[in-house]
Design an enzyme around this catalytic site. Structure first.
Site, PDB file in Angstrom:
ATOM      1  N   THR A 401     -24.026  22.686   0.889  1.00 54.66           N
ATOM      2  CA  THR A 401     -23.462  21.986   2.033  1.00 54.66           C
ATOM      3  C   THR A 401     -21.956  22.190   2.029  1.00 54.66           C
ATOM      4  O   THR A 401     -21.382  22.624   1.042  1.00 54.66           O
ATOM      5  CB  THR A 401     -23.805  20.482   1.913  1.00 54.66           C
ATOM      6  OG1 THR A 401     -25.226  20.347   1.811  1.00 54.66           O
ATOM      7  CG2 THR A 401     -23.323  19.670   3.085  1.00 54.66           C
ATOM      8  N   THR A 419     -24.476  21.627   6.821  1.00 55.43           N
ATOM      9  CA  THR A 419     -25.245  22.297   5.785  1.00 55.43           C
ATOM     10  C   THR A 419     -26.156  23.377   6.341  1.00 55.43           C
ATOM     11  O   THR A 419     -26.630  23.285   7.475  1.00 55.43           O
ATOM     12  CB  THR A 419     -26.096  21.270   5.001  1.00 55.43           C
ATOM     13  OG1 THR A 419     -26.777  21.932   3.940  1.00 55.43           O
ATOM     14  CG2 THR A 419     -27.108  20.579   5.890  1.00 55.43           C
ATOM     15  N   GLY A 483     -23.188  18.706  -2.113  1.00 52.50           N
ATOM     16  CA  GLY A 483     -23.718  18.473  -3.450  1.00 52.50           C
ATOM     17  C   GLY A 483     -25.102  17.894  -3.499  1.00 52.50           C
ATOM     18  O   GLY A 483     -25.502  17.328  -4.519  1.00 52.50           O
ATOM     19  N   GLY A 484     -25.870  17.966  -2.397  1.00 58.88           N
ATOM     20  CA  GLY A 484     -27.238  17.482  -2.430  1.00 58.88           C
ATOM     21  C   GLY A 484     -27.332  16.005  -2.752  1.00 58.88           C
ATOM     22  O   GLY A 484     -26.503  15.187  -2.349  1.00 58.88           O
TER      23      GLY A 484
END
Length: 584
Positions: A401, A419, A483-484
């Site tokens: 992202t 993202t 960073g998920g």
């Protein structure tokens, strides 16, 4: 008596970056080129939204593994002169033909965190993994609502870097190399990013001429350049030829949505985020719970401080994986989760001396914490509790992202996260358009019966957490990160670092953190050994994690803050990697 010396048993890398301190406007983003593009727009009279549009489209070009004109995103805007705040949602939606059983689940990819494995990774790579794109629609909606400069002017930098190319730095070369199998598998991506069959060497130019043509169309025609006409027809044809389910009607029907932001307070500061099913609700719930504890009375990074943070986050993630989904499709107690009553109740179940999982290490924490009798957000939600509650969803896999934060000279603020989901999304680049399609289907639960299960045109539960903060009703800071699933705890840390511990933006970002999104509690390797051992004795299942240059550690925050003492802007970014803030 000889003083006891503290011994160090290993070398610890402690990187940092200088904080940007400027008077007029600042941009914190993933790449120096994009940061300068944003600053140039601000200098030329554009506002924060204008700068965000130019920055975002530029990042689609120079950071193509993380975002795309056919990706997904969220933008939170505060216009200081109007006192108006909005959330623009252009997040993941499934194609209308999508069904809950469209992927064959074959097991769990990682037994410890419950991520489901799908046959042939069909929900993560290739044509069936493609969701309905939103970035172009979202950026154009932001321009229609708040833009002051012509859209075509704002896309000029992106067109330039796509047509003339940008210089590949080592990070670019390494990222392309790591994704060679995906790019080669779907052909067109290899043609664009693997000249002569190999990743570009450092210093070579990455050229995307077809994408430049598409960006020029967007500048002239707006959202319809991607969602209707020739580009949409090319996407439809690519899907039909290769078994995808996204079609031209899905593209035409998609609309970015403008909402009032979700709002909570933290120690007198107003926090604004997206009401969509995203990471925001989990970050805000963590802070709601922490507000019951006097963190200022605890040393920053001490075992006592980190224990309370972890426990608060564990409860928030238990609710996330148990209840949160698209409220257009499932009954989700979002108001209950963020209610004051619930926030005051949860702390009673937190033991200040030990973690709940001390005797339950084989139980996934989002299940174990949700079994607490005090853990029931439905009691605080105005909706009727469903007769058949949804089953729990595991965390989605980590994503790739980008995020950028901007404040202009009038103190308008933007926090924007976009993202492609995984690196280079689905791997599919549509021939003749340069458009990389993201793999939006991977953030749904591929099992039926869960709040986040797949349904046609449903929004997926994603991890994006762009945030704005007001203090005394006035603009204060903007922050977010890629960073998920590791974004959410990091955002809560940064807000707490600023509010509870008086840190500046760069200090708050640089400070080491912990993460409670998965079964193991991830602990930054810079946190001293004694603290890690103390957390383990409390019952936390800790895993020490480095933050390598290539990623894979914690999320990568970027933010801008207004200094209350002198009104100057302070911008900070993740100290590792190419992230950069600039201002004037």
């Amino acid at each position: 008596m000889t003083a006891t010396k503290r011994l160090n048993t290993n070398s610890v890398w402690r990187p940092d970056k200088d904080e940007v301190v400027v008077e007029h406007g600042a941009v914190a983003t993933a790449h120096p080129i994009a940061a300068q593009v944003g600053v140039d727009v601000l200098r030329s009279g554009g506002n924060a939204v204008d700068a965000a549009i130019a920055t975002g489209f530029c990042l689609n070009v120079i950071e193509p593994w993380n975002s795309s004109v056919a990706g997904h995103g969220q933008m939170i805007v505060h216009m200081a002169g109007e006192g108006r705040s909005v959330a623009i949602d252009y997040g993941h939606r499934a194609p209308r033909a999508a069904t809950a059983d469209m992927f064959r689940v074959t097991g769990q990819a990682v037994a410890s965190n419950g991520i489901y494995e799908v046959e042939d990774q069909a929900n993560a790579v290739g044509h069936r993994s493609v969701g309905v794109p939103g970035v172009t629609a979202g950026m154009c909606r932001a321009h229609e609502t708040f833009g002051t400069l012509p859209l075509e002017r704002l896309l000029e930098p992106a067109v330039h870097y796509a047509r003339e190319g940008f210089e590949a730095d080592p990070h670019t070369c390494l990222t392309i190399a790591r994704n060679m199998p995906k790019l080669v598998r779907y052909g067109e991506g290899a043609r664009v990013f693997l000249p002569d069959g190999y990743p570009p060497p450092p210093g070579a130019r990455v050229v995307q001429r077809d994408l430049a043509d598409t960006l020029e169309r967007i500048g002239k025609e707006g959202r319809d350049a991607l969602h209707r006409g020739e580009v949409a027809a090319a996407i439809d044809e690519e899907m039909r030829r290769h078994g995808g389910i996204l079609n031209a009607q899905d593209l035409a029907d998609y609309q970015a949505q403008v909402h009032d932001p979700v709002r909570t307070t933290y120690r007198g500061h107003e926090l604004l985020g997206s009401p969509a099913p995203a990471g925001t609700i989990t970050t805000l719930q963590t802070l709601n719970v922490l507000e019951s504890f006097d963190l200022q009375g605890l040393a920053h990074g001490s075992p006592e401080h980190l224990h309370l943070f972890i426990e608060a986050a564990r409860h928030a993630f238990a609710d996330r994986y148990s209840y949160v989904g698209d409220p257009e499709f499932v009954a989700a107690p979002l108001d209950g989760i963020l209610s004051n009553g619930y926030a005051l109740e949860i702390p009673h179940s937190i033991d200040r001396e030990s973690a709940r999982l001390e005797e339950e290490r084989d139980v996934q924490p989002w299940v174990a914490y949700a079994e607490n009798p005090l853990h029931d957000p439905w009691r605080y939600d105005p909706q009727t509790r469903p007769e058949r509650p949804a089953t729990a969803s595991p965390p989605s896999e980590g994503d790739c992202t980008t995020h950028f934060s901007i404040i202009d000279r009038d103190r308008n603020m933007v926090a924007c996260t976009q993202t492609a989901v995984a690196q280079f999304g689905s791997g599919v680049v549509v021939p003749g358009t340069g458009v990389l399609l993201s793999n939006g289907m991977t953030v749904f639960n591929p099992m039926s019966g869960a709040a986040n299960s797949i349904a046609g045109f449903k929004r997926a539960l994603n991890n994006m957490t762009p945030l704005l903060v007001l203090r005394d009703g006035q603009p204060f800071l903007t922050v977010g990160a890629p960073g998920g699933r590791r974004i959410m705890c990091r955002m809560a840390h940064i807000i707490s670092n600023v509010v509870d511990y008086g840190m500046s933006m760069q200090e708050a970002i640089t400070a080491p953190s912990v993460d409670a999104a998965e079964r193991e509690t991830l602990v930054d390797h810079r946190i001293d050994t004694q603290t890690v051992e103390a957390l383990a004795r409390m019952g936390h299942n800790v895993e020490v994690v480095p933050e390598p240059f290539t990623g894979g550690g914690f999320s990568r925050p970027r933010g801008v803050m207004i200094d209350a003492d002198n009104g100057l802007l302070r911008a900070g970014v993740q100290p590792i990697g190419p992230d950069e803030a600039r201002g004037y």
